[in-house]
Write a protein that holds these residues in place. Structure first.
Motif, PDB file in Angstrom:
ATOM      1  N   ILE A  87      -9.152  -6.439  10.598  1.00 35.90           N
ATOM      2  CA  ILE A  87      -9.656  -6.981  10.168  1.00 35.90           C
ATOM      3  C   ILE A  87      -9.401  -8.006   9.668  1.00 35.90           C
ATOM      4  CG2 ILE A  87     -12.080  -7.428   8.579  1.00 35.90           C
ATOM      5  CD1 ILE A  87     -12.362  -4.654   9.733  1.00 35.90           C
ATOM      6  N   CYS A  88      -8.516  -7.969   8.034  1.00 36.01           N
ATOM      7  CA  CYS A  88      -8.152  -9.011   7.466  1.00 36.01           C
ATOM      8  C   CYS A  88      -6.895 -10.397   8.790  1.00 36.01           C
ATOM      9  CB  CYS A  88      -6.926  -8.621   6.999  1.00 36.01           C
ATOM     10  SG  CYS A  88      -7.747  -7.730   5.565  1.00 36.01           S
ATOM     11  N   ARG A  89      -6.991  -9.455   9.575  1.00 37.14           N
ATOM     12  CA  ARG A  89      -5.332 -10.624  10.790  1.00 37.14           C
ATOM     13  C   ARG A  89      -6.614 -11.805  10.899  1.00 37.14           C
ATOM     14  NH1 ARG A  89      -0.493 -11.618  12.576  1.00 37.14           N
ATOM     15  NH2 ARG A  89      -0.556 -12.716  14.719  1.00 37.14           N
ATOM     16  N   SER A  90      -7.611 -11.024  11.570  1.00 35.99           N
ATOM     17  CA  SER A  90      -8.884 -12.185  12.228  1.00 35.99           C
ATOM     18  C   SER A  90      -9.202 -13.000  11.626  1.00 35.99           C
ATOM     19  CB  SER A  90      -9.833 -11.140  13.302  1.00 35.99           C
ATOM     20  OG  SER A  90     -11.289 -10.777  11.805  1.00 35.99           O
ATOM     21  N   ASN A  91      -9.116 -12.537   9.951  1.00 35.51           N
ATOM     22  CA  ASN A  91      -9.224 -13.840   8.985  1.00 35.51           C
ATOM     23  C   ASN A  91      -8.329 -14.509   8.201  1.00 35.51           C
ATOM     24  OD1 ASN A  91     -13.040 -12.798   7.848  1.00 35.51           O
ATOM     25  ND2 ASN A  91     -11.805 -11.106   8.331  1.00 35.51           N
ATOM     26  N   GLY A  92      -7.444 -14.429   9.006  1.00 34.31           N
ATOM     27  CA  GLY A  92      -6.403 -15.159   8.697  1.00 34.31           C
ATOM     28  C   GLY A  92      -4.995 -14.758   7.092  1.00 34.31           C
ATOM     29  N   ILE A  93      -5.889 -13.250   6.790  1.00 29.70           N
ATOM     30  CA  ILE A  93      -4.508 -12.624   6.380  1.00 29.70           C
ATOM     31  C   ILE A  93      -3.666 -11.635   6.691  1.00 29.70           C
ATOM     32  CG2 ILE A  93      -5.175 -11.420   4.060  1.00 29.70           C
ATOM     33  CD1 ILE A  93      -7.722 -11.840   4.154  1.00 29.70           C
ATOM     34  N   GLN A  94      -2.238 -11.580   6.291  1.00 30.72           N
ATOM     35  CA  GLN A  94      -2.043 -10.778   6.977  1.00 30.72           C
ATOM     36  C   GLN A  94      -1.137  -9.758   6.008  1.00 30.72           C
ATOM     37  OE1 GLN A  94       0.007 -11.476   9.588  1.00 30.72           O
ATOM     38  NE2 GLN A  94       0.328 -13.028  10.199  1.00 30.72           N
ATOM     39  N   GLY A  95      -0.520  -8.663   6.316  1.00 32.48           N
ATOM     40  CA  GLY A  95      -0.689  -7.889   4.835  1.00 32.48           C
ATOM     41  C   GLY A  95       0.255  -6.488   6.020  1.00 32.48           C
ATOM     42  N   ALA A  96       0.856  -5.918   5.313  1.00 31.33           N
ATOM     43  CA  ALA A  96       1.939  -4.626   5.846  1.00 31.33           C
ATOM     44  C   ALA A  96       1.348  -3.601   5.836  1.00 31.33           C
ATOM     45  CB  ALA A  96       3.131  -4.406   4.285  1.00 31.33           C
ATOM     46  N   ASN A  97       1.453  -2.531   6.602  1.00 32.30           N
ATOM     47  CA  ASN A  97       1.200  -1.397   7.649  1.00 32.30           C
ATOM     48  C   ASN A  97       1.109  -0.410   5.859  1.00 32.30           C
ATOM     49  OD1 ASN A  97       0.928  -2.020  10.114  1.00 32.30           O
ATOM     50  ND2 ASN A  97       3.106  -1.628  10.334  1.00 32.30           N
ATOM     51  N   THR A  98       1.807  -0.230   5.282  1.00 36.09           N
ATOM     52  CA  THR A  98       1.728   0.641   3.803  1.00 36.09           C
ATOM     53  C   THR A  98       0.610   0.134   3.271  1.00 36.09           C
ATOM     54  OG1 THR A  98       4.132   1.148   4.203  1.00 36.09           O
ATOM     55  CG2 THR A  98       2.617   1.079   1.819  1.00 36.09           C
ATOM     56  N   ASP A  99       0.307  -0.962   2.989  1.00 40.30           N
ATOM     57  CA  ASP A  99      -0.724  -1.699   2.537  1.00 40.30           C
ATOM     58  C   ASP A  99      -2.398  -1.454   2.825  1.00 40.30           C
ATOM     59  OD1 ASP A  99       1.317  -2.620   0.406  1.00 40.30           O
ATOM     60  OD2 ASP A  99       1.187  -4.854   1.181  1.00 40.30           O
ATOM     61  N   PHE A 100      -1.873  -1.591   4.430  1.00 35.75           N
ATOM     62  CA  PHE A 100      -3.379  -1.002   5.003  1.00 35.75           C
ATOM     63  C   PHE A 100      -3.438   0.524   4.791  1.00 35.75           C
ATOM     64  CE2 PHE A 100      -2.889  -5.045   6.610  1.00 35.75           C
ATOM     65  CZ  PHE A 100      -3.728  -6.504   5.975  1.00 35.75           C
ATOM     66  N   LEU A 101      -2.116   1.583   4.985  1.00 37.95           N
ATOM     67  CA  LEU A 101      -2.568   2.794   4.440  1.00 37.95           C
ATOM     68  C   LEU A 101      -3.223   3.015   3.113  1.00 37.95           C
ATOM     69  CD1 LEU A 101       0.260   4.204   6.175  1.00 37.95           C
ATOM     70  CD2 LEU A 101      -1.941   5.197   6.638  1.00 37.95           C
ATOM     71  N   ILE A 102      -2.735   2.085   2.455  1.00 37.90           N
ATOM     72  CA  ILE A 102      -3.208   2.506   1.000  1.00 37.90           C
ATOM     73  C   ILE A 102      -4.812   1.677   1.041  1.00 37.90           C
ATOM     74  CG2 ILE A 102      -3.427   1.294  -1.417  1.00 37.90           C
ATOM     75  CD1 ILE A 102      -0.227   1.175  -1.188  1.00 37.90           C
ATOM     76  N   CYS A 103      -5.013   0.887   1.372  1.00 33.02           N
ATOM     77  CA  CYS A 103      -6.432   0.484   1.778  1.00 33.02           C
ATOM     78  C   CYS A 103      -7.661   1.135   2.549  1.00 33.02           C
ATOM     79  CB  CYS A 103      -7.060  -0.657   2.308  1.00 33.02           C
ATOM     80  SG  CYS A 103      -5.774  -2.039   1.150  1.00 33.02           S
ATOM     81  N   SER A 104      -6.847   2.196   3.241  1.00 37.38           N
ATOM     82  CA  SER A 104      -7.673   2.866   4.247  1.00 37.38           C
ATOM     83  C   SER A 104      -7.779   4.078   3.052  1.00 37.38           C
ATOM     84  CB  SER A 104      -6.981   3.217   5.392  1.00 37.38           C
ATOM     85  OG  SER A 104      -6.211   4.383   5.938  1.00 37.38           O
ATOM     86  N   ALA A 105      -6.633   5.069   2.828  1.00 40.34           N
ATOM     87  CA  ALA A 105      -7.024   6.458   2.222  1.00 40.34           C
ATOM     88  C   ALA A 105      -8.131   5.540   0.833  1.00 40.34           C
ATOM     89  CB  ALA A 105      -5.242   6.716   2.034  1.00 40.34           C
ATOM     90  N   ALA A 106      -7.625   5.067   0.259  1.00 39.63           N
ATOM     91  CA  ALA A 106      -8.661   4.672  -0.923  1.00 39.63           C
ATOM     92  C   ALA A 106     -10.391   4.505  -0.204  1.00 39.63           C
ATOM     93  CB  ALA A 106      -8.336   3.853  -1.454  1.00 39.63           C
ATOM     94  N   ALA A 107      -9.923   3.894   0.722  1.00 39.57           N
ATOM     95  CA  ALA A 107     -11.723   3.284   1.217  1.00 39.57           C
ATOM     96  C   ALA A 107     -12.734   4.937   1.743  1.00 39.57           C
ATOM     97  CB  ALA A 107     -11.805   2.975   1.770  1.00 39.57           C
ATOM     98  N   ARG A 108     -11.091   5.117   2.034  1.00 42.09           N
ATOM     99  CA  ARG A 108     -12.270   6.797   2.616  1.00 42.09           C
ATOM    100  C   ARG A 108     -12.515   7.688   1.671  1.00 42.09           C
ATOM    101  NH1 ARG A 108      -9.747   9.963   5.838  1.00 42.09           N
ATOM    102  NH2 ARG A 108     -11.645  10.637   7.021  1.00 42.09           N
ATOM    103  N   ARG A 109     -11.741   7.859   0.793  1.00 41.27           N
ATOM    104  CA  ARG A 109     -11.447   9.230  -0.488  1.00 41.27           C
ATOM    105  C   ARG A 109     -12.893   8.179  -2.123  1.00 41.27           C
ATOM    106  NH1 ARG A 109      -8.111   9.248   2.773  1.00 41.27           N
ATOM    107  NH2 ARG A 109      -6.538  11.226   3.779  1.00 41.27           N
TER     108      ARG A 109
END
Length: 134
Positions: A87-109
């Motif tokens: 989603i972020c990549r399709s909106n021109g935003i780069q990020g590290a895999n660890t950052d997206f793991l943080i995001c997913s863990a936070a969002a799910r909980r």
């Protein structure tokens, strides 16, 4: 509510020559520890410990971090992290895999994220994460 603490805040707080009063991040981090609200991902633990050349310092930090259990991740966390990346990549935003793991863990909980990394502000424009507000 638990707060996932990004590597950037851990690094800031663990600097030997740092005073807690010098940063609102460090002051909040200290409160989160006291309140038992810190959530630590294994990938963040790895980032914190990586690159420490002095064996004694490494072992001291490793032992200190053992006081914090790992937030257990599952298949859905990794799948959601990849969705967030896409989603972020399709909106021109780069990020590290660890950052997206943080995001997913936070969002799910329904956890909050605290970070000095401005990338999380960019992510929050496109994915459902909550950033710690001072």
């Amino acid at each position: 509510m638990k707060v996932i603490v990004d590597t950037s805040v851990w690094s800031l707080a663990l600097r030997r020559n740092y005073k807690v009063d010098d940063s609102p991040y460090v002051a909040v981090f200290k409160e989160l520890i006291t309140d038992g609200r810190v959530a630590l991902l294994g990938a963040v633990r790895q980032e914190i410990l990586s690159g420490i050349r002095d064996v004694n310092q490494y072992n001291r930090l490793k032992n200190y971090l053992r006081a914090f259990s790992n937030l257990e991740l599952n298949i859905e966390d990794y799948e959601l992290a990849s969705e967030f990346y896409n989603i972020c990549r399709s909106n021109g935003i780069q990020g590290a895999n660890t950052d997206f793991l943080i995001c997913s863990a936070a969002a799910r909980r329904n956890y909050t994220i605290i970070s000095t990394d401005k990338d999380f502000e960019n992510f929050s424009q496109h994915i459902p994460i909550t950033l710690f507000q001072f």
